[in-house]
Write a protein that holds these residues in place. Structure first.
Motif, mmCIF file in Angstrom:
data_model
loop_
_atom_site.group_PDB
_atom_site.id
_atom_site.type_symbol
_atom_site.label_atom_id
_atom_site.label_comp_id
_atom_site.label_asym_id
_atom_site.label_seq_id
_atom_site.Cartn_x
_atom_site.Cartn_y
_atom_site.Cartn_z
ATOM 1 N N ILE A 20 -13.233 30.375 -10.579
ATOM 2 C CA ILE A 20 -14.289 30.063 -9.617
ATOM 3 C C ILE A 20 -15.531 30.857 -9.996
ATOM 4 O O ILE A 20 -15.484 32.074 -10.150
ATOM 5 N N CYS A 21 -16.628 30.143 -10.201
ATOM 6 C CA CYS A 21 -17.865 30.821 -10.605
ATOM 7 C C CYS A 21 -18.427 31.583 -9.416
ATOM 8 O O CYS A 21 -18.627 31.017 -8.353
ATOM 9 N N LYS A 22 -18.698 32.869 -9.620
ATOM 10 C CA LYS A 22 -19.137 33.708 -8.510
ATOM 11 C C LYS A 22 -20.575 33.436 -8.105
ATOM 12 O O LYS A 22 -21.013 33.874 -7.052
ATOM 13 N N SER A 23 -21.347 32.747 -8.930
ATOM 14 C CA SER A 23 -22.714 32.459 -8.484
ATOM 15 C C SER A 23 -22.904 31.051 -7.955
ATOM 16 O O SER A 23 -23.627 30.864 -6.987
ATOM 17 N N CYS A 24 -22.259 30.049 -8.559
ATOM 18 C CA CYS A 24 -22.486 28.697 -8.037
ATOM 19 C C CYS A 24 -21.302 28.165 -7.243
ATOM 20 O O CYS A 24 -21.405 27.147 -6.578
ATOM 21 N N GLY A 25 -20.165 28.870 -7.309
ATOM 22 C CA GLY A 25 -19.017 28.490 -6.498
ATOM 23 C C GLY A 25 -18.163 27.366 -7.055
ATOM 24 O O GLY A 25 -17.183 26.979 -6.440
ATOM 25 N N GLN A 38 -19.581 20.605 -17.764
ATOM 26 C CA GLN A 38 -19.963 20.133 -16.436
ATOM 27 C C GLN A 38 -20.400 21.319 -15.573
ATOM 28 O O GLN A 38 -21.353 21.220 -14.804
ATOM 29 N N HIS A 39 -19.692 22.421 -15.742
ATOM 30 C CA HIS A 39 -20.043 23.607 -14.971
ATOM 31 C C HIS A 39 -21.440 24.107 -15.332
ATOM 32 O O HIS A 39 -22.253 24.377 -14.455
ATOM 33 N N ILE A 40 -21.718 24.187 -16.611
ATOM 34 C CA ILE A 40 -23.031 24.689 -17.045
ATOM 35 C C ILE A 40 -24.157 23.839 -16.449
ATOM 36 O O ILE A 40 -25.149 24.358 -15.940
ATOM 37 N N HIS A 42 -24.012 21.906 -13.715
ATOM 38 C CA HIS A 42 -24.070 22.100 -12.269
ATOM 39 C C HIS A 42 -24.671 23.453 -11.931
ATOM 40 O O HIS A 42 -25.519 23.570 -11.048
ATOM 41 N N HIS A 43 -24.243 24.484 -12.648
ATOM 42 C CA HIS A 43 -24.650 25.855 -12.409
ATOM 43 C C HIS A 43 -26.179 26.001 -12.385
ATOM 44 O O HIS A 43 -26.748 26.537 -11.446
ATOM 45 N N GLN A 44 -26.810 25.470 -13.447
ATOM 46 C CA GLN A 44 -28.259 25.621 -13.547
ATOM 47 C C GLN A 44 -28.996 24.850 -12.466
ATOM 48 O O GLN A 44 -29.903 25.354 -11.819
HETATM 49 ZN ZN ZN Z 1 -21.533 28.615 -11.960
#
Ligand code: ZN
Ligand code: ACO
Length: 225
Positions: A20-25, A38-40, A42-44
């Motif tokens: 679980i990414c701590k900044s984007c969840g 996909q995470h990268i 979404h994250h940005q």
């Molecule tokens: Zn993230």
């Protein structure tokens, strides 16, 4: 072994290697390049969307130990409207709403909950309405698999009798990593106090439109207390 053990094992396998990414969840599997890409993406997009740069003219409607609430109105400067649109898009994405047109853009009020780290971690969109249909509570029986399916399709039973309401909450959203800290509750409290000048709306005068399972759990609890 027994049924309970089996459940735990299944759940473990399903989330095997999940991070679980701590900044984007976002929850994703690090081992999968597809997931990671996909995470990268979404994250940005997400972090850019919730970034809040203190505005020259901001309408602070409440202050808390962990943040503040800012209200955006339809006649506000372009940068504020743009932010409201961007955040609404993120929220609609998460809720699975696709290009839902707001019934009356000139009447909507967008409330942000801005954290001390200047991130928009909560958003509530309220509209003036005249009537609403009460969601009827489900009979308290053990759920059959069939009912489960219904829940996911948001097929709530509604009363057929319209009731007078003043404020419709068309979206309420709190950042996944910040849930269950009373942010949604405080946002609704503030809306009740600021939606109509000079009066505090009762829970009967607000209505949640088309609630998700999360939304329904929150709304039921909120309106009872
Ligand atoms: Zn993230
Ligand atoms: N399950 C059970 N009870 C819940 C839940 C839940 N998922 N969420 C809230 N509650 C109840 C609890 O009793 C809670 O009090 P407690 O934590 O002391 O037990 C009480 O409601 C108050 O909850 P808050 O902490 O104020 O709610 P939160 O800030 O976590 O936000 C929200 C709730 C907005 C529904 C959040 O879960 C969310 O953003 N979910 C995803 C988006 C979504 O589905 N939004 C609703 C769409 S419907 C609509 O917009 C009209």
């Amino acid at each position: 072994k027994d049924f309970k053990d089996q459940m735990i094992i299944d759940a473990g396998q399903k989330h095997f290697g999940a991070i679980i990414c701590k900044s984007c969840g976002m929850i994703y599997t690090a081992a999968s390049p597809e997931d990671e890409a996909q995470h990268i993406q979404h994250h940005q997009r997400f972090l850019e969307g919730i970034k809040y740069v203190d505005w020259k003219k901001e309408r602070v409607v409440a202050e808390f130990w962990d943040g503040k609430m800012v209200l955006v109105l339809p006649d506000d400067p372009k940068y504020a409207i743009k932010k409201a649109e961007d955040v609404r898009e993120l929220v609609d994405n998460e809720l699975g709403f696709k290009q839902i047109v707001l019934s009356c853009p000139s009447k909507i009020k967008t409330y942000f909950f801005v954290s001390n780290e200047r991130k928009i971690i909560g958003c509530l969109i309220a509209e003036q309405i005249k009537q609403a249909f009460r969601v009827l509570s489900e009979p308290n029986v053990p759920q059959s698999p069939n009912q489960d399916v219904l829940q996911h399709h948001r097929a709530w039973r509604c009363s057929i009798k319209p009731e007078a309401a003043i404020c419709g909450i068309s979206r309420i959203w709190v950042f996944s990593l910040m849930r269950r800290r009373g942010i949604a509750r405080r946002m609704v409290d503030v809306v009740r106090n600021t939606f109509m000048y000079g009066c505090y709306l009762s829970t009967d005068e607000i209505a949640f439109s088309d609630p998700t399972p999360d939304g329904k759990l929150f709304a039921t609890k909120y309106c009872q207390t």
